[in-house]
Design a protein around this motif. Sequence first.
Motif, PDB file in Angstrom:
ATOM      1  N   VAL A 181       0.868  -1.342   0.084  1.00 61.11           N
ATOM      2  CA  VAL A 181       0.022  -0.007  -0.119  1.00 61.11           C
ATOM      3  C   VAL A 181       0.794   1.134   0.001  1.00 61.11           C
ATOM      4  CG1 VAL A 181      -1.854   1.322   1.116  1.00 61.11           C
ATOM      5  CG2 VAL A 181      -1.725  -1.405   1.156  1.00 61.11           C
ATOM      6  N   VAL A 182       0.725   2.100  -0.996  1.00 64.73           N
ATOM      7  CA  VAL A 182       1.303   3.491  -1.052  1.00 64.73           C
ATOM      8  C   VAL A 182       0.368   4.518  -0.429  1.00 64.73           C
ATOM      9  CG1 VAL A 182       2.411   5.206  -2.432  1.00 64.73           C
ATOM     10  CG2 VAL A 182       3.023   2.782  -2.596  1.00 64.73           C
ATOM     11  N   VAL A 183       0.723   5.293   0.358  1.00 62.99           N
ATOM     12  CA  VAL A 183      -0.104   6.604   0.812  1.00 62.99           C
ATOM     13  C   VAL A 183       0.429   7.949   0.285  1.00 62.99           C
ATOM     14  CG1 VAL A 183      -1.159   7.664   2.585  1.00 62.99           C
ATOM     15  CG2 VAL A 183      -1.220   5.432   2.427  1.00 62.99           C
ATOM     16  N   PHE A 184      -0.121   8.662  -0.433  1.00 56.72           N
ATOM     17  CA  PHE A 184       0.303   9.855  -0.847  1.00 56.72           C
ATOM     18  C   PHE A 184       0.046  10.747   0.210  1.00 56.72           C
ATOM     19  CE2 PHE A 184       1.020   8.085  -5.005  1.00 56.72           C
ATOM     20  CZ  PHE A 184       2.390   8.515  -5.342  1.00 56.72           C
ATOM     21  N   GLY A 185       0.795  11.634   0.640  1.00 55.12           N
ATOM     22  CA  GLY A 185       0.519  12.692   1.745  1.00 55.12           C
ATOM     23  C   GLY A 185       0.641  11.972   3.007  1.00 55.12           C
ATOM     24  N   ALA A 186       1.455  12.641   4.252  1.00 58.97           N
ATOM     25  CA  ALA A 186       1.697  12.441   5.654  1.00 58.97           C
ATOM     26  C   ALA A 186       1.104  13.457   6.307  1.00 58.97           C
ATOM     27  CB  ALA A 186       3.275  12.222   5.672  1.00 58.97           C
ATOM     28  N   GLY A 187      -0.073  13.935   5.936  1.00 56.12           N
ATOM     29  CA  GLY A 187      -0.720  15.077   6.711  1.00 56.12           C
ATOM     30  C   GLY A 187      -1.440  14.163   7.780  1.00 56.12           C
ATOM     31  N   PRO A 188      -2.467  14.559   8.630  1.00 58.71           N
ATOM     32  CA  PRO A 188      -3.090  13.477   9.578  1.00 58.71           C
ATOM     33  C   PRO A 188      -3.980  12.584   9.045  1.00 58.71           C
ATOM     34  CG  PRO A 188      -3.420  15.843  10.085  1.00 58.71           C
ATOM     35  CD  PRO A 188      -2.684  16.030   8.889  1.00 58.71           C
ATOM     36  N   VAL A 189      -4.641  12.888   7.791  1.00 54.16           N
ATOM     37  CA  VAL A 189      -5.540  11.771   7.112  1.00 54.16           C
ATOM     38  C   VAL A 189      -4.565  10.959   6.563  1.00 54.16           C
ATOM     39  CG1 VAL A 189      -6.997  11.229   5.088  1.00 54.16           C
ATOM     40  CG2 VAL A 189      -7.477  13.246   6.714  1.00 54.16           C
ATOM     41  N   GLY A 190      -3.417  11.136   5.814  1.00 56.92           N
ATOM     42  CA  GLY A 190      -2.489   9.954   5.315  1.00 56.92           C
ATOM     43  C   GLY A 190      -1.829   9.315   6.303  1.00 56.92           C
ATOM     44  N   LEU A 191      -1.629   9.752   7.466  1.00 57.71           N
ATOM     45  CA  LEU A 191      -1.073   9.143   8.550  1.00 57.71           C
ATOM     46  C   LEU A 191      -1.941   8.176   9.000  1.00 57.71           C
ATOM     47  CD1 LEU A 191       0.895  11.966  10.450  1.00 57.71           C
ATOM     48  CD2 LEU A 191       2.067  10.129   9.282  1.00 57.71           C
ATOM     49  N   PHE A 192      -3.302   8.578   9.337  1.00 59.18           N
ATOM     50  CA  PHE A 192      -4.407   7.660   9.747  1.00 59.18           C
ATOM     51  C   PHE A 192      -4.462   6.448   8.664  1.00 59.18           C
ATOM     52  CE2 PHE A 192      -5.912  10.992  12.783  1.00 59.18           C
ATOM     53  CZ  PHE A 192      -5.293  10.409  13.927  1.00 59.18           C
ATOM     54  N   ALA A 193      -4.463   6.813   7.455  1.00 60.19           N
ATOM     55  CA  ALA A 193      -5.063   5.922   6.620  1.00 60.19           C
ATOM     56  C   ALA A 193      -3.622   4.618   6.411  1.00 60.19           C
ATOM     57  CB  ALA A 193      -4.897   6.455   4.929  1.00 60.19           C
ATOM     58  N   ALA A 194      -2.428   5.226   6.750  1.00 60.86           N
ATOM     59  CA  ALA A 194      -1.346   4.463   6.763  1.00 60.86           C
ATOM     60  C   ALA A 194      -1.386   3.384   7.789  1.00 60.86           C
ATOM     61  CB  ALA A 194      -0.041   5.016   6.740  1.00 60.86           C
ATOM     62  N   ALA A 248       2.438  -0.390  -6.720  1.00 61.54           N
ATOM     63  CA  ALA A 248       1.611  -0.985  -5.551  1.00 61.54           C
ATOM     64  C   ALA A 248       0.390  -1.736  -5.953  1.00 61.54           C
ATOM     65  CB  ALA A 248       1.786   0.309  -4.596  1.00 61.54           C
ATOM     66  N   ASP A 249      -0.007  -2.497  -4.976  1.00 61.09           N
ATOM     67  CA  ASP A 249      -1.317  -3.072  -5.140  1.00 61.09           C
ATOM     68  C   ASP A 249      -2.426  -2.162  -5.036  1.00 61.09           C
ATOM     69  OD1 ASP A 249      -0.443  -5.968  -5.311  1.00 61.09           O
ATOM     70  OD2 ASP A 249       0.189  -5.356  -3.277  1.00 61.09           O
ATOM     71  N   ARG A 250      -2.316  -1.042  -4.012  1.00 56.03           N
ATOM     72  CA  ARG A 250      -3.357  -0.209  -3.608  1.00 56.03           C
ATOM     73  C   ARG A 250      -2.718   1.217  -3.320  1.00 56.03           C
ATOM     74  NH1 ARG A 250      -6.841  -4.041  -4.980  1.00 56.03           N
ATOM     75  NH2 ARG A 250      -6.446  -6.146  -4.084  1.00 56.03           N
ATOM     76  N   VAL A 251      -3.164   2.416  -3.692  1.00 55.08           N
ATOM     77  CA  VAL A 251      -2.683   3.493  -3.625  1.00 55.08           C
ATOM     78  C   VAL A 251      -3.601   4.342  -3.101  1.00 55.08           C
ATOM     79  CG1 VAL A 251      -1.596   5.524  -4.657  1.00 55.08           C
ATOM     80  CG2 VAL A 251      -0.819   3.554  -5.349  1.00 55.08           C
ATOM     81  N   ILE A 252      -3.381   5.122  -2.154  1.00 55.73           N
ATOM     82  CA  ILE A 252      -4.258   6.187  -1.264  1.00 55.73           C
ATOM     83  C   ILE A 252      -3.682   7.549  -1.605  1.00 55.73           C
ATOM     84  CG2 ILE A 252      -5.267   6.826   0.825  1.00 55.73           C
ATOM     85  CD1 ILE A 252      -4.785   4.055   1.888  1.00 55.73           C
ATOM     86  N   ASP A 253      -4.728   8.275  -1.993  1.00 57.41           N
ATOM     87  CA  ASP A 253      -4.369   9.754  -2.315  1.00 57.41           C
ATOM     88  C   ASP A 253      -4.986  10.524  -1.203  1.00 57.41           C
ATOM     89  OD1 ASP A 253      -4.130  12.307  -3.211  1.00 57.41           O
ATOM     90  OD2 ASP A 253      -5.452  12.403  -4.777  1.00 57.41           O
ATOM     91  N   ALA A 254      -3.941  10.933  -0.214  1.00 53.53           N
ATOM     92  CA  ALA A 254      -4.461  11.684   0.960  1.00 53.53           C
ATOM     93  C   ALA A 254      -3.989  13.026   0.885  1.00 53.53           C
ATOM     94  CB  ALA A 254      -3.907  11.064   2.328  1.00 53.53           C
ATOM     95  N   VAL A 255      -3.800  13.531  -0.251  1.00 53.81           N
ATOM     96  CA  VAL A 255      -3.300  14.957  -0.730  1.00 53.81           C
ATOM     97  C   VAL A 255      -4.485  15.902  -1.286  1.00 53.81           C
ATOM     98  CG1 VAL A 255      -1.574  16.198  -1.904  1.00 53.81           C
ATOM     99  CG2 VAL A 255      -0.944  14.077  -1.330  1.00 53.81           C
ATOM    100  N   GLY A 256      -5.211  15.312  -2.046  1.00 55.69           N
ATOM    101  CA  GLY A 256      -6.206  16.151  -2.549  1.00 55.69           C
ATOM    102  C   GLY A 256      -5.356  17.272  -3.790  1.00 55.69           C
ATOM    103  N   ALA A 257      -6.267  18.524  -3.357  1.00 55.93           N
ATOM    104  CA  ALA A 257      -5.869  19.550  -4.452  1.00 55.93           C
ATOM    105  C   ALA A 257      -4.661  20.387  -4.197  1.00 55.93           C
ATOM    106  CB  ALA A 257      -7.292  20.132  -4.552  1.00 55.93           C
ATOM    107  N   GLU A 258      -3.801  19.885  -3.370  1.00 59.05           N
ATOM    108  CA  GLU A 258      -2.607  20.631  -3.195  1.00 59.05           C
ATOM    109  C   GLU A 258      -2.968  21.855  -2.478  1.00 59.05           C
ATOM    110  OE1 GLU A 258       0.800  18.857  -5.920  1.00 59.05           O
ATOM    111  OE2 GLU A 258      -0.289  20.466  -7.047  1.00 59.05           O
ATOM    112  N   ALA A 259      -2.889  21.797  -1.156  1.00 56.55           N
ATOM    113  CA  ALA A 259      -3.361  22.952  -0.594  1.00 56.55           C
ATOM    114  C   ALA A 259      -2.358  24.140  -0.748  1.00 56.55           C
ATOM    115  CB  ALA A 259      -3.509  22.770   1.045  1.00 56.55           C
ATOM    116  N   ASP A 260      -1.313  23.981  -1.074  1.00 57.62           N
ATOM    117  CA  ASP A 260      -0.290  25.198  -1.281  1.00 57.62           C
ATOM    118  C   ASP A 260      -0.714  25.829  -2.554  1.00 57.62           C
ATOM    119  OD1 ASP A 260       1.064  24.857   0.870  1.00 57.62           O
ATOM    120  OD2 ASP A 260       2.837  23.721   0.045  1.00 57.62           O
ATOM    121  N   GLY A 261      -1.002  25.216  -3.620  1.00 62.54           N
ATOM    122  CA  GLY A 261      -1.353  25.525  -4.916  1.00 62.54           C
ATOM    123  C   GLY A 261      -0.285  26.462  -5.716  1.00 62.54           C
TER     124      GLY A 261
END
Length: 382
Positions: A181-194, A248-261
């Motif tokens: 499993v690959v998780v993009f984004g190590a913010g809170p949602v990404g950490l909890f998903a991982a 990866a077998d599964r990838v989770i996008d926990a970044v979204g619309a790139e808050a920095d922009g």
Amino acid sequence: MRAMVYRGPYKVRVEEKDVPRIEHPNDAIVRVTTAAICGSDLHLYHGLMPDTRVGSTFGHEFVGVVHEVGPSVRNLAVGDRVMVPFNIYCGTCFFCARGLYSNCHNVNPNATAVGGIYGYSHTTGGYDGAQAEYVRVPFADVGPTIVPDWMDEEDAVLCTDALATGYFGAQLADITESDVVVVFGAGPVGLFAARSAWLMGAGRVIVVDHLDDRLEMARTFAYAETVNFTRHKDIVVELKRVTGWLGADRVIDAVGAEADGNLLQHVTGAKLKLQGGSPIALNWAIDSVRKGGTVSVMGAYGPIFSAVKFGDALNKGLTLRMNQAPVKRQWPRLFEHMRSGYLKPNDIVTHRIPLEHIAEGYHMFSAKLDGCIKPLVVPGAD
């Protein structure tokens, strides 16, 4: 009351507002005791979400004490300590009856997709949020739940969005035993998903981000391998390399619309109201998952006209799954994990900010200063 008020992109401050009132017999007014700033709030703060109106109060993660109830409320009483899902939903429509609380048909006249969300622009119903001393809670017999006696307040507030969303992201990924499993984004949602991926049987979890303090949290809290995408010429090639060139077998996008922009996104989002960010992380997810794999999308997106690699997803035979998390549906299982000691959500909390200092809190969280990963907001604190 004192409340955070939006005054335009990068401009928030605390002002006096009227205490919300009962507008419907099934409303409750909740005195907020702990709230949070969510990574998706930064999309609003940066002006990337359409129809974010001056004068709005943000905040969709909160715990509080019932201050007043409408005459039809039966499940709550004044004085109850409650945790409130970020979803506002009626509980009886076609979608609610199927557990799709985030798609409620009766709470948002401005959209045909998402239901209502506290403090998240008029595209989600225009409800004021909980970065304030008081908040109006519609359908009070449906969403709020009395906080269990054994649950810490900070753990409870994280259940109202970040933890439930991360868990739902792992759930949507259809993780099976031994999956990579690959998780993009190590913010809170990404950490909890991982962290949740392990609970669902993953054999290997890899978290991708560019901030070293977040990647360290991914290692210590989520027990994940980490990759800093700024240290590789092509992050997709690197992920293919470390997964035997299959992906990866599964990838989770926990970044979204790139808050920095970037500049184009700010012009098209903040000025022309055309989009909320870019699909870079989503395209990375599509490219780095193996053929026949699953991509779960948890990151917050507004309308996007930028090119998503849908053709690649089609030709690779991918399953794409996504939605705003139906928070309350996740709670029974999450509560079991918490009571069993498998999860302590507030381990990721790095800052506790008095409401009066929320402008500084937004700046710190937005600019990723002082190792800020998850800030809580405390009304009435010194």
